[in-house]
Design a protein around this motif. Structure first.
Motif, PDB file in Angstrom:
ATOM      1  N   TRP A  86       0.837  -1.200   0.000  1.00  0.00           N
ATOM      2  CA  TRP A  86       0.000   0.000   0.000  1.00  0.00           C
ATOM      3  C   TRP A  86       0.872   1.250   0.000  1.00  0.00           C
ATOM      4  O   TRP A  86       0.632   2.190  -0.749  1.00  0.00           O
ATOM      5  CB  TRP A  86      -0.905   0.008   1.229  1.00  0.00           C
ATOM      6  CG  TRP A  86      -2.136  -0.800   1.061  1.00  0.00           C
ATOM      7  CD1 TRP A  86      -2.367  -2.046   1.539  1.00  0.00           C
ATOM      8  CD2 TRP A  86      -3.303  -0.430   0.334  1.00  0.00           C
ATOM      9  NE1 TRP A  86      -3.604  -2.481   1.153  1.00  0.00           N
ATOM     10  CE2 TRP A  86      -4.216  -1.510   0.420  1.00  0.00           C
ATOM     11  CE3 TRP A  86      -3.687   0.707  -0.383  1.00  0.00           C
ATOM     12  CZ2 TRP A  86      -5.457  -1.481  -0.175  1.00  0.00           C
ATOM     13  CZ3 TRP A  86      -4.927   0.724  -0.978  1.00  0.00           C
ATOM     14  CH2 TRP A  86      -5.794  -0.362  -0.866  1.00  0.00           C
ATOM     15  N   GLY A  89       2.307   2.107  -3.285  1.00  0.00           N
ATOM     16  CA  GLY A  89       1.260   1.857  -4.279  1.00  0.00           C
ATOM     17  C   GLY A  89       1.666   2.240  -5.685  1.00  0.00           C
ATOM     18  O   GLY A  89       1.293   1.591  -6.655  1.00  0.00           O
ATOM     19  N   ALA A  93       1.547  -0.158  -8.797  1.00  0.00           N
ATOM     20  CA  ALA A  93       0.791   0.135 -10.010  1.00  0.00           C
ATOM     21  C   ALA A  93       1.675  -0.011 -11.242  1.00  0.00           C
ATOM     22  O   ALA A  93       1.255  -0.566 -12.269  1.00  0.00           O
ATOM     23  CB  ALA A  93       0.224   1.555  -9.932  1.00  0.00           C
ATOM     24  N   HIS A 181      -5.771   4.006  -6.856  1.00  0.00           N
ATOM     25  CA  HIS A 181      -5.300   3.504  -5.576  1.00  0.00           C
ATOM     26  C   HIS A 181      -5.470   4.588  -4.506  1.00  0.00           C
ATOM     27  O   HIS A 181      -5.685   5.771  -4.809  1.00  0.00           O
ATOM     28  CB  HIS A 181      -3.822   3.119  -5.664  1.00  0.00           C
ATOM     29  CG  HIS A 181      -3.588   1.836  -6.382  1.00  0.00           C
ATOM     30  ND1 HIS A 181      -3.038   1.761  -7.628  1.00  0.00           N
ATOM     31  CD2 HIS A 181      -3.843   0.543  -6.012  1.00  0.00           C
ATOM     32  CE1 HIS A 181      -2.956   0.502  -8.005  1.00  0.00           C
ATOM     33  NE2 HIS A 181      -3.438  -0.255  -7.056  1.00  0.00           N
ATOM     34  N   ASP A 208      -6.002  -6.143 -10.042  1.00  0.00           N
ATOM     35  CA  ASP A 208      -5.919  -6.660  -8.677  1.00  0.00           C
ATOM     36  C   ASP A 208      -7.327  -6.673  -8.082  1.00  0.00           C
ATOM     37  O   ASP A 208      -8.276  -6.185  -8.698  1.00  0.00           O
ATOM     38  CB  ASP A 208      -4.985  -5.773  -7.841  1.00  0.00           C
ATOM     39  CG  ASP A 208      -4.293  -6.579  -6.745  1.00  0.00           C
ATOM     40  OD1 ASP A 208      -4.841  -7.619  -6.347  1.00  0.00           O
ATOM     41  OD2 ASP A 208      -3.222  -6.166  -6.311  1.00  0.00           O
ATOM     42  N   ARG A 212      -8.414  -3.315  -3.540  1.00  0.00           N
ATOM     43  CA  ARG A 212      -7.161  -2.549  -3.647  1.00  0.00           C
ATOM     44  C   ARG A 212      -7.397  -1.139  -4.187  1.00  0.00           C
ATOM     45  O   ARG A 212      -6.482  -0.336  -4.179  1.00  0.00           O
ATOM     46  CB  ARG A 212      -6.179  -3.264  -4.568  1.00  0.00           C
ATOM     47  CG  ARG A 212      -5.823  -4.661  -4.134  1.00  0.00           C
ATOM     48  CD  ARG A 212      -4.906  -4.629  -2.937  1.00  0.00           C
ATOM     49  NE  ARG A 212      -4.513  -5.980  -2.572  1.00  0.00           N
ATOM     50  CZ  ARG A 212      -4.283  -6.359  -1.337  1.00  0.00           C
ATOM     51  NH1 ARG A 212      -4.405  -5.506  -0.334  1.00  0.00           N
ATOM     52  NH2 ARG A 212      -3.930  -7.591  -1.079  1.00  0.00           N
ATOM     53  N   TYR A 213      -8.583  -0.882  -4.706  1.00  0.00           N
ATOM     54  CA  TYR A 213      -8.842   0.407  -5.345  1.00  0.00           C
ATOM     55  C   TYR A 213      -9.843   1.211  -4.526  1.00  0.00           C
ATOM     56  O   TYR A 213     -10.700   0.658  -3.858  1.00  0.00           O
ATOM     57  CB  TYR A 213      -9.379   0.189  -6.765  1.00  0.00           C
ATOM     58  CG  TYR A 213      -8.433  -0.632  -7.609  1.00  0.00           C
ATOM     59  CD1 TYR A 213      -7.273  -0.080  -8.128  1.00  0.00           C
ATOM     60  CD2 TYR A 213      -8.689  -1.983  -7.842  1.00  0.00           C
ATOM     61  CE1 TYR A 213      -6.391  -0.846  -8.868  1.00  0.00           C
ATOM     62  CE2 TYR A 213      -7.815  -2.754  -8.585  1.00  0.00           C
ATOM     63  CZ  TYR A 213      -6.663  -2.177  -9.095  1.00  0.00           C
ATOM     64  OH  TYR A 213      -5.793  -2.942  -9.819  1.00  0.00           O
ATOM     65  N   HIS A 214      -9.702   2.503  -4.646  1.00  0.00           N
ATOM     66  CA  HIS A 214     -10.566   3.393  -3.877  1.00  0.00           C
ATOM     67  C   HIS A 214     -11.421   4.290  -4.751  1.00  0.00           C
ATOM     68  O   HIS A 214     -12.109   5.167  -4.240  1.00  0.00           O
ATOM     69  CB  HIS A 214      -9.725   4.247  -2.922  1.00  0.00           C
ATOM     70  CG  HIS A 214      -9.260   3.482  -1.735  1.00  0.00           C
ATOM     71  ND1 HIS A 214      -9.537   3.863  -0.449  1.00  0.00           N
ATOM     72  CD2 HIS A 214      -8.579   2.320  -1.631  1.00  0.00           C
ATOM     73  CE1 HIS A 214      -9.015   2.986   0.401  1.00  0.00           C
ATOM     74  NE2 HIS A 214      -8.419   2.035  -0.302  1.00  0.00           N
TER      75      HIS A 214
END
Lengths: 248, 188
Positions: A86, A89, A93, A181, A208, A212-214
Motif C-alpha cells: 500500500w 502503491g 501500479a 489507488h 488486482d 485494492r482500489y478506492h
C-alpha cells in the motif's frame, strides 16, 4: 417467507443468482435490486440455497500438500508485506502495468456473434456476483450529474461499468477508464467509445482485487490506444471507502 | 456443525482471522477445504484447477476477512457459493469447455460418526439432499445443468430441446422448493 408474493417484483432472481441471464436481463434485475429491499432479501435467500447446494456433491479429499501451501502463503509476515504494498502503491501500479494484466471488453453490436455470446455470459456472471455498486457521477462540463453505475464483486476482480448519456468525443479521441489507488496512483482499465445512443457497457477485469482500489475516473485521451497515464480532463468518476464498509 | 459442537463456531473463527490468528485459518481450512475442493472438482473436473480454487479462496478469506457478511447466511454457504463462482469462471474461460452430466450426490449420508461430515451443519445439508432427491427428474436435470455446467438458460434449453420458458420455470421451481426445504429445516 417462502415465496415472492408481489407480482411486480417478479424478476428472475434464481437465474440471476446462478449467472444464467442474458446481460440485458441481468441489468434489469440489478437495477431492480438497487431499489427493492424485498427482492434483495429474496436474493440472499436464493444465494444461500445455492451455497448449500455445494454440499451435495461427492466428497473428495484434497491432497494433503494443499493445506501446507495455503498456510505458507498465509504467512504472518504477509500483512506487513501488504502494508508495504500500500505504501508503495505507485510502484505496485507500475509493476501491474508492466505485467499487463488487463482485460477490457466493450460489447458492441458489430462484435462477431460468438464473441458477443461469450461476452454476454460473462456480463451476466459478473452481475450475478456483484455485491456492491455505486453511482458514477458526471464531472465534465455538459455531462449529466449521473452517467451510470459500476457493479463490482468485492471478493474478486470483475466489474461491470454501465454508462449512458455520454457525448461521443471528438474524432481521434476516446474515453479511458482509470482505477485509483488510495495514494492517488492510477491503473489503466481500458478505453472505449459510447454507442450512438451515448451508452456503453464495459466489462472490467481489474489487475488486482477491487478492495485494492478506492475509486474510478474517466478521462478523454488520444485514441485509439489511449494513454499510459491520464492527460485529459476527468469527465466522470466515483470513489468509495472500503475501510468504512469493512467497519460497518 | 462441527464448529458448534466440538469447538469455536464459524463466526468466532472468522472473527479471529482479523487479528491474523493462523490457528483460526487452519481450523476453517480443516473444516471446509474438502467441501470447497469437492465442489470445485465437480465443476472443473481438473485436480490442479480445483486445488488452485481452494487455495485462492482460503487466501482471499485470509486477506479480506470482511468479505463474508454473516447477515447474508451461513459461512459454509458463502464459501461454497464463492467456490462455485470461481469454478464456473474457469469453465467459461476455457472456451466453452462445458461440463455436462454432473449430478448432485443425494445418497451420501452425512453420518454423525464421520468426523469430516460433522463439519457441515448436518441437519441442513441432509434436508437439502432429501429435497434434491424428491425433485422430479425434469427439475433436477435442469438444475444440475444450471449449477454445474456453465451453460446459459438458452443453451440449456437448446441442449434439452425444451422451450426457454420451461427451463426458466424449472430452475425457479427447483430452487424455490429447495429454499423452502431449507427454511423448513431451520424452523423445525
Amino acid at each position: 417467507m417462502t415465496g415472492r408474493s408481489l407480482t411486480d417484483h417478479d424478476v428472475d432472481l434464481e437465474a440471476y443468482a446462478l449467472g444464467l441471464l442474458d446481460p440485458e436481463e441481468a441489468v434489469v434485475v440489478a437495477q431492480h435490486l438497487e431499489a427493492c429491499a424485498l427482492c434483495r432479501y429474496e436474493l440472499h435467500r436464493i444465494e444461500e440455497t445455492l451455497g448449500w447446494l455445494g454440499t451435495a456433491v461427492r466428497t473428495v479429499e484434497p491432497p494433503p500438500t494443499l493445506r501446507n501451501r495455503v498456510l505458507v502463503e498465509a504467512d504472518p509476515g504477509d500483512r506487513r508485506r501488504w502494508r508495504l504494498a500500500w505504501a508503495w502503491g505507485g510502484l505496485a501500479a507500475a509493476a501491474l502495468l508492466l505485467l499487463g494484466v488487463l482485460l477490457l471488453a466493450v460489447t458492441r453490436l458489430e462484435h462477431r456473434l460468438d464473441e458477443f455470446a461469450s461476452q454476454q455470459e460473462r456480463i451476466a456472471a459478473v452481475l450475478a456476483r456483484a455485491d456492491w455498486s455505486t453511482v458514477v457521477q458526471g464531472e465534465g462540463a455538459g455531462f449529466p450529474p449521473e452517467v451510470g453505475r459500476i457493479f463490482v464483486d468485492r471478493g474478486g476482480r470483475d466489474g461491470l461499468l454501465v454508462l449512458g448519456g455520454l457525448e461521443r468525443p471528438e474524432a481521434g479521441r476516446v474515453y479511458q477508464v482509470w482505477l485509483l489507488h488510495a495514494d492517488g496512483s492510477r491503473v489503466d482499465a481500458g478505453g472505449f467509445l459510447p454507442d450512438r445512443a451515448g451508452s456503453a457497457l464495459l466489462l472490467i477485469e481489474a489487475p488486482d482485487d477491487w478492495t485494492r482500489y478506492h475509486g474510478m475516473g474517466i478521462t478523454i485521451e488520444p485514441g485509439p490506444q489511449g494513454s499510459t497515464e491520464p492527460t485529459g480532463q476527468r469527465v466522470a468518476g466515483c470513489s468509495w471507502d472500503w475501510s468504512a464498509w469493512a467497519r460497518s | 456443525m462441527k464448529g458448534e459442537t466440538t469447538g469455536p463456531s464459524d463466526l468466532e473463527l472468522v472473527a479471529r482471522l482479523r487479528p491474523r490468528d493462523r490457528a483460526a485459518l487452519e481450523a476453517l481450512y480443516d473444516r471446509y477445504a474438502h467441501c470447497v475442493y469437492s465442489l470445485a472438482l465437480s465443476i472443473v473436473r481438473d485436480q490442479q484447477a480445483a486445488e488452485d480454487i481452494t487455495q485462492e479462496l482460503f487466501i482471499h478469506l485470509w486477506q479480506f476477512t470482511h468479505l463474508y457478511e454473516p447477515e447474508r447466511g451461513a459461512f459454509v454457504s458463502w464459501l461454497l457459493r464463492s467456490a462455485r463462482n470461481r469454478a464456473i469462471d474457469i469453465l467459461r474461460r476455457r472456451s466453452r469447455d462445458y461440463q455436462v452430466g454432473v449430478q448432485f450426490d443425494t445418497m451420501s449420508a452425512l453420518a454423525q460418526d464421520d468426523p469430516d461430515d460433522l463439519v457441515l451443519r448436518a441437519d441442513v445439508a441432509a434436508g437439502l439432499r432429501r429435497a434434491l432427491a424428491e425433485l422430479d427428474s425434469g427439475l433436477r436435470e435442469v438444475l444440475e445443468l444450471a449449477y454445474f455446467s456453465g451453460l446459459t438458460q438458452r443453451e440449456i434449453a437448446e441442449r434439452l430441446g425444451l422451450p426457454l420458458g420451461t427451463v426458466k420455470t424449472r430452475v425457479r421451481t427447483a430452487l424455490r422448493r429447495l429454499a423452502e426445504a431449507l427454511a423448513g429445516d431451520r424452523e423445525s
